[in-house]
Each structure stands twice: as structure tokens, then as C-alpha cells.
Design a protein around this motif. Structure first.
Motif, PDB file in Angstrom:
ATOM      1  N   PRO A  62      68.323 -31.361 -37.551  1.00 15.15           N
ATOM      2  CA  PRO A  62      68.630 -29.983 -37.949  1.00 15.15           C
ATOM      3  C   PRO A  62      67.355 -29.250 -38.369  1.00 15.15           C
ATOM      4  O   PRO A  62      66.524 -29.808 -39.095  1.00 15.15           O
ATOM      5  CB  PRO A  62      69.577 -30.153 -39.143  1.00 15.15           C
ATOM      6  CG  PRO A  62      70.151 -31.526 -38.981  1.00 15.15           C
ATOM      7  CD  PRO A  62      69.071 -32.352 -38.359  1.00 15.15           C
ATOM      8  N   GLU A  64      66.850 -27.013 -40.523  1.00 15.89           N
ATOM      9  CA  GLU A  64      66.729 -26.878 -41.974  1.00 15.89           C
ATOM     10  C   GLU A  64      66.012 -28.081 -42.574  1.00 15.89           C
ATOM     11  O   GLU A  64      65.150 -27.934 -43.448  1.00 15.89           O
ATOM     12  CB  GLU A  64      68.114 -26.725 -42.618  1.00 15.89           C
ATOM     13  CG  GLU A  64      68.844 -25.449 -42.256  1.00 15.89           C
ATOM     14  CD  GLU A  64      69.620 -25.560 -40.944  1.00 15.89           C
ATOM     15  OE1 GLU A  64      69.497 -26.595 -40.241  1.00 15.89           O
ATOM     16  OE2 GLU A  64      70.357 -24.612 -40.622  1.00 15.89           O
ATOM     17  N   ALA A 101      67.551 -18.798 -33.390  1.00 15.68           N
ATOM     18  CA  ALA A 101      68.435 -19.489 -34.336  1.00 15.68           C
ATOM     19  C   ALA A 101      67.760 -20.711 -34.929  1.00 15.68           C
ATOM     20  O   ALA A 101      67.960 -21.035 -36.113  1.00 15.68           O
ATOM     21  CB  ALA A 101      69.743 -19.881 -33.643  1.00 15.68           C
ATOM     22  N   TRP A 102      66.945 -21.398 -34.127  1.00 14.24           N
ATOM     23  CA  TRP A 102      66.261 -22.589 -34.640  1.00 14.24           C
ATOM     24  C   TRP A 102      65.302 -22.205 -35.765  1.00 14.24           C
ATOM     25  O   TRP A 102      65.263 -22.854 -36.816  1.00 14.24           O
ATOM     26  CB  TRP A 102      65.515 -23.295 -33.506  1.00 14.24           C
ATOM     27  CG  TRP A 102      65.158 -24.715 -33.853  1.00 14.24           C
ATOM     28  CD1 TRP A 102      65.858 -25.834 -33.544  1.00 14.24           C
ATOM     29  CD2 TRP A 102      64.011 -25.141 -34.619  1.00 14.24           C
ATOM     30  NE1 TRP A 102      65.233 -26.956 -34.072  1.00 14.24           N
ATOM     31  CE2 TRP A 102      64.095 -26.562 -34.730  1.00 14.24           C
ATOM     32  CE3 TRP A 102      62.948 -24.484 -35.207  1.00 14.24           C
ATOM     33  CZ2 TRP A 102      63.145 -27.312 -35.409  1.00 14.24           C
ATOM     34  CZ3 TRP A 102      61.998 -25.223 -35.896  1.00 14.24           C
ATOM     35  CH2 TRP A 102      62.094 -26.623 -35.990  1.00 14.24           C
ATOM     36  N   GLY A 105      66.997 -21.347 -38.996  1.00 13.51           N
ATOM     37  CA  GLY A 105      67.333 -22.559 -39.729  1.00 13.51           C
ATOM     38  C   GLY A 105      66.134 -23.161 -40.427  1.00 13.51           C
ATOM     39  O   GLY A 105      66.211 -23.592 -41.586  1.00 13.51           O
ATOM     40  N   ASP A 108      65.461 -21.120 -43.445  1.00 12.15           N
ATOM     41  CA  ASP A 108      66.478 -21.353 -44.474  1.00 12.15           C
ATOM     42  C   ASP A 108      66.144 -22.603 -45.274  1.00 12.15           C
ATOM     43  O   ASP A 108      66.278 -22.636 -46.502  1.00 12.15           O
ATOM     44  CB  ASP A 108      67.856 -21.502 -43.834  1.00 12.15           C
ATOM     45  CG  ASP A 108      68.445 -20.177 -43.368  1.00 12.15           C
ATOM     46  OD1 ASP A 108      67.934 -19.119 -43.780  1.00 12.15           O
ATOM     47  OD2 ASP A 108      69.425 -20.218 -42.596  1.00 12.15           O
TER      48      ASP A 108
END
Length: 326
Positions: A62, A64, A101-102, A105, A108
Motif C-alpha cells: 500500500p 500509505e 491515486a498512488w 496514498g 497520506d
């Protein structure tokens, strides 16, 4: 350029994802460099580590956790020096097809850990691989911290008679990689979590001044990193394999994973040389920080070397000592 002209793509990308992470010294990421003053009377401590997709993290990790791990492995270097974090620079070379989107993340995750550890982005650089097929994502972070003069821990300083101690548990991260590669079961998820999210021991490291003679973080494998202490301090070390702390999940994996635990790396615990007279102070620090510390061996006079022994005192022969960067 008129006021209506759009931002160039690179700067728009930075504004979308990284400007919210910037601290005061970053000057809103609008200039060529950051500008800040370190705390009065403190020394700057600077370290850098890179993470490459397929080498230091998996392609399906992920985003994140990738961002958080990148920051944490660098914070661990400050912990090993007894330093306090101040800010960081981030540089990346990314494949063109890695989507927005990657990176949302990734940021984030960074934002989460900035709040946890009290640091902010100061600047960096971004570039895109062009005309290169199957290029990996390359991330590099430079961490900036500070410490009091004379209080910095070094790898040099261990002496014959010092005990060899380690924080936390050893081997979880290496076993976590095996889990994510499908080579080991992990019903609790503990092992995979330790691989993806190391725990930098900042408060513990900052409290080691006057207690530890030398320190290093365990990034490339317990045995190999112990060897760095030995070479820098010109001593020999003995590690008692059965004394090395392993979590319940690591012990459940079975005894045939012992060598992986001793040599696998990515633990980011602190390995410490402590004079026997300071043992009580070390235990008091452990209690204050809520971080377990375990004596796993000791140092003696002799040519720099690391000997790993079983409960009978016999040497354990290892096929390797740790991770090689070359």
C-alpha cells in the motif's frame, strides 16, 4: 507568463501532493531551497536512505505504508545517533504510468507520520523516467535532526566488558517479507506489519546519552550490524542466539527460521553497547519509554568479529550475516 497561465505539470503535481506536507522552513515549496535555523546551541544531524521498488518494498505494498516506512527508516538513523528530528527532503524518480491515486496514498501516509513524529517536508525533487520500460519507483529521503554537542551516539566506543543489548524484538520484519512473498503463514498479521511499518526508537535513543557507549540501528541484519560496531570499536562480540528476543509470531514460525531472524534485517531496533555499571540506568530508561531491552551478549578484546553461539557455547555457522547493498 501572465497570471492566467497554468502551472507547469511538475509544479502542479508538487502543489497537489506535497505542498500540504511542507513546514515553515520549506517556504511553501516555492523557492530553490529551504531556509531554517536549527535550535540554538544544537548540532545538525543529517542522514539519507533510499527505497527502490522491488528491492526495499513490494510493488503491491500500500502506498500509505511505503511513505511511512521511508520516513521511519530515516528516523531510525536519528534514533541511533540520539538525535531529535527536525524535517526532511524527499526526492523521487517515478515511472510515468504510476497514477495520481498512488501518490495521494503516499502523501497520506507521510502526513500521518509527520503528525506522529513532529516533522515536516522541507523540499526535494521529482523526475519521471522517460523512454525506460518497466522502470521502478525510486524514493530517497534525507532526514535532518539535531542533538546537543557531545551527546551524539557513535558506532565507535564499545569496549571489552560492555554488554550487548537490543530493543524490542528481532526477526519480525524479515519474516514479514517471507509472509508477503507467500513463503510463511501469518494469521495475526503482526509479521507483515513489522516489515511495512518499522518503529523508530527516537525517545529511547535520545535517552541513551551517558548510558550507552555505542549504538547502531538494526537495518541490514543483527549479526551484520553488530559487526559494524566491532569494526568501529576494534573489539569482538559474542551473540547468544537463544537470548535474542523474538516475538510470539516469530517463535511460532519455528526454529528453522532462526537464521533469518538473526540476519534478515529491516527490524530498525537499536543495538547498544552498555558498560555494566550503567545497566540500572538502561532498565530505568526502558521503563520510562515502555520499550523492552534485552542483553544478548557482550564485547571482549580481540580482532573485530562476531561470534554467534548456541546454549552449549558452540558456534553457530551462518550462511550469511545480513543484507548487502552491492
Amino acid at each position: 507568463m501572465t497570471g492566467a497561465d497554468p502551472l507547469p505539470a511538475e509544479f502542479a503535481f508538487i502543489a497537489r501532493h506535497f505542498r500540504p506536507l511542507a513546514g515553515p522552513g520549506a517556504l511553501d515549496l516555492a523557492d530553490d531551497a529551504a531556509a531554517f535555523a536549527p535550535p540554538h546551541g544544537r548540532l545538525l544531524v543529517v542522514a539519507a536512505d533510499a527505497m527502490v521498488q522491488g528491492v526495499h518494498f513490494l510493488a503491491d505494498d500500500p502506498p500509505e505504508t511505503v511513505g511511512r516506512k521511508l520516513l521511519r527508516v530515516n528516523l531510525s538513523d536519528l534514533a541511533a545517533m540520539g538525535a531529535v528530528p527536525l524535517g526532511y527532503l524527499l526526492t523521487m524518480a517515478r515511472p510515468r504510468d504510476l497514477g495520481e491515486a498512488w501518490f495521494a496514498g503516499l502523501c497520506d501516509g507521510l502526513a500521518c507520520d509527520q503528525d506522529t513524529f513532529g516533522v515536516h517536508l522541507l523540499g526535494g525533487d521529482t523526475t519521471v523516467f522517460s523512454g525506460v520500460s518497466a522502470a521502478p519507483l525510486v524514493l530517497s529521503l534525507t532526514i535532518i535532526g539535531h542533538a546537543a554537542p557531545g551527546a551524539i551516539l557513535r558506532r565507535r566506543g564499545a569496549q571489552a566488558g560492555d554488554g550487548l543489548w537490543v530493543t524490542g524484538s528481532i526477526g519480525d520484519a524479515a519474516l514479514g517479507l517471507a509472509v508477503l512473498q507467500g513463503r510463511l503463514a501469518d494469521p495475526s498479521g503482526v509479521l507483515a506489519d513489522r516489515y511495512r511499518l518499522p518503529q523508530p526508537r527516537l525517545a529511547f535513543g535520545a535517552g541513551l546519552h551517558g548510558i550507552a557507549a555505542a549504538a547502531i540501528d538494526v537495518s541490514d541484519g543483527l549479526v551484520q550490524d553488530c559487526g559494524h560496531l566491532c569494526r568501529q570499536s576494534d573489539v569482538t562480540a559474542t551473540i547468544e542466539a537463544e537470548a535474542v528476543p523474538r516475538s510470539a509470531a516469530a517463535l511460532a514460525a519455528g526454529p528453522h527460521w532462526l537464521e533469518t531472524c538473526l540476519t534478515g534485517g529491516d527490524d530498525y531496533e537499536l543495538l547498544i553497547a552498555v558498560p555494566e555499571v550503567n545497566n540500572a540506568a538502561l532498565h530505568a530508561l526502558s521503563a520510562r519509554c515502555g520499550i523492552a531491552v534485552t542483553r544478548i551478549g557482550g564485547f571482549a578484546a580481540g580482532a573485530p568479529a562476531v561470534r554467534v553461539i548456541d546454549p552449549s557455547g558452540a558456534a553457530i555457522m551462518l550462511s550469511r550475516t545480513g543484507w548487502s547493498h552491492l
